[in-house]
Design an enzyme around this catalytic site. Sequence first.
Site, PDB file in Angstrom:
ATOM      1  N   ASP A   1      24.703  45.785  24.685  1.00 53.32           N
ATOM      2  CA  ASP A   1      23.345  45.413  23.839  1.00 53.32           C
ATOM      3  C   ASP A   1      22.492  45.544  24.932  1.00 53.32           C
ATOM      4  O   ASP A   1      21.289  45.569  24.783  1.00 53.32           O
ATOM      5  CB  ASP A   1      23.440  44.019  23.214  1.00 53.32           C
TER       6      ASP A   1
ATOM      7  N   ASP B   1      18.485  38.675  26.995  1.00 49.92           N
ATOM      8  CA  ASP B   1      17.696  39.182  25.959  1.00 49.92           C
ATOM      9  C   ASP B   1      16.030  39.265  26.337  1.00 49.92           C
ATOM     10  O   ASP B   1      15.412  39.406  25.159  1.00 49.92           O
ATOM     11  CB  ASP B   1      18.107  38.268  24.904  1.00 49.92           C
TER      12      ASP B   1
HETATM   13  N1  GLY Z   1      22.410  41.433  20.664  1.00 56.47           N
HETATM   14  C1  GLY Z   1      23.420  40.797  19.821  1.00 56.47           C
HETATM   15  C2  GLY Z   1      23.598  41.614  18.907  1.00 56.47           C
HETATM   16  O1  GLY Z   1      23.432  42.798  18.485  1.00 56.47           O
HETATM   17  O2  GLY Z   1      24.194  40.841  17.831  1.00 56.47           O
END
Ligand code: GLY
Length: 407
Positions: free
Chosen positions: A184, A124
């Site tokens: 994501d 992330d």
């Molecule tokens: N990256 C986590 C979400 O979109 O919840």
Amino acid sequence: MNFKTGLLSLLVVCGACGQVSQQEDLVKDSFDFAGQQLKFAFTQVDSVKAALAAADSKKKLVSPRTIEDDGSFKMVASRDWTSGFFPGELWYMYEYTKDDYWKTKAQEFTADIEDQKTNGGTHDMGFKMYCSFGNGYRLTQDAAYKDILLESAATLITRYKPAIGCIRSWDHSRDKWLCPVIIDNMMNLELLYWAFKETGDSVYYDVATNHARTTIKNHFRDDYSSYHVIDYDTINGNVLHKHTHQGYNHESAWSRGQAWGLYGYTMCYRETKLPEFLAQAENIANYIFTNPTMPEDMVAYWDFNAPGIPNEPRDASAAAVMACAMYELSMYNAEKAAQYKKWADTIVESLSKNYRASSEGDYGFVLLHSTGARNFERDVPLVYADYYFLEALLKKEKLEKEGTAIL
Ligand code: GLY
């Protein structure tokens, strides 16, 4: 499409001057409201920090995330994947207002998450560092921010698995997955393309482009909806599982996942000009916006296959991400520009008019009605909905005034 053609088609889209000024009012009104909410949020953040200090707690909470089921304000530590969005919102406030008040606040909250630049345990990195330090660097050219971003990018590529052609996403749930990669993760590639442009080191470009290509190959169904989690064999790169973690079920189309894909491939096309990425973004857009479950206000239900539609929560965060992507995608297809912009405008207008949090309430969040996942954060405010809403507003304004949605 060149700049002039883009501008021309936009003038056609916008039509009469009255319409332009109505749209400007919407952007201004939304930023005024966001500014008021964020100032209220500072008071809430200060109370939480003061309570921690009074309890002599070692816990360091840096920014808001959501409202818990029990009605309490949830703040997170820098390691949380959402820690960069609140500082990012403050940078967007500075970008819109040019007021140093917001710059100072943005600097303060951004500094709190610097430690993440060496956190190799997360994919992330882009969400955290590019939304905070990335916007800060774009707006201030602060050399210290550049160094932090470059270190972050170098840390992120340590998670790249050459046998797979992807960056590993999570380290948790090792009993379920060997090497999970989630849709994501497309969003974290923007940091790598930035690092390539800054350093000229092709490793960043290659990792990002390989990741995007492998994701096209394995994450998508024939209708261009995407799976959430693809689990890979790290030795031979074979796909082991196609799963969901946050969506309704493994074969469903989780709305925010579709939004991450749409934004991700639009951004990859901007950075590479590879037609395969543009085609992917347009096919995803078609899946999303012609989906029979898409409501009239274009704020999608939390999963396109949620069984109780229309009695299911919406996801304002997915909608805000989709709007950002569609403003930019409208620059890349002259024939569809008007339609793409209209979809984005409908989202932004809906969010602005009907999804607002209560004035100087709801702990200072801007929007209500987002959904984190099947089993948590359902129909709540989420900090990233607010972040992408402000981004969409900036893109809308820039597109209408300058013919480009690139900030
Ligand atoms: N990256 C986590 C979400 O979109 O919840």
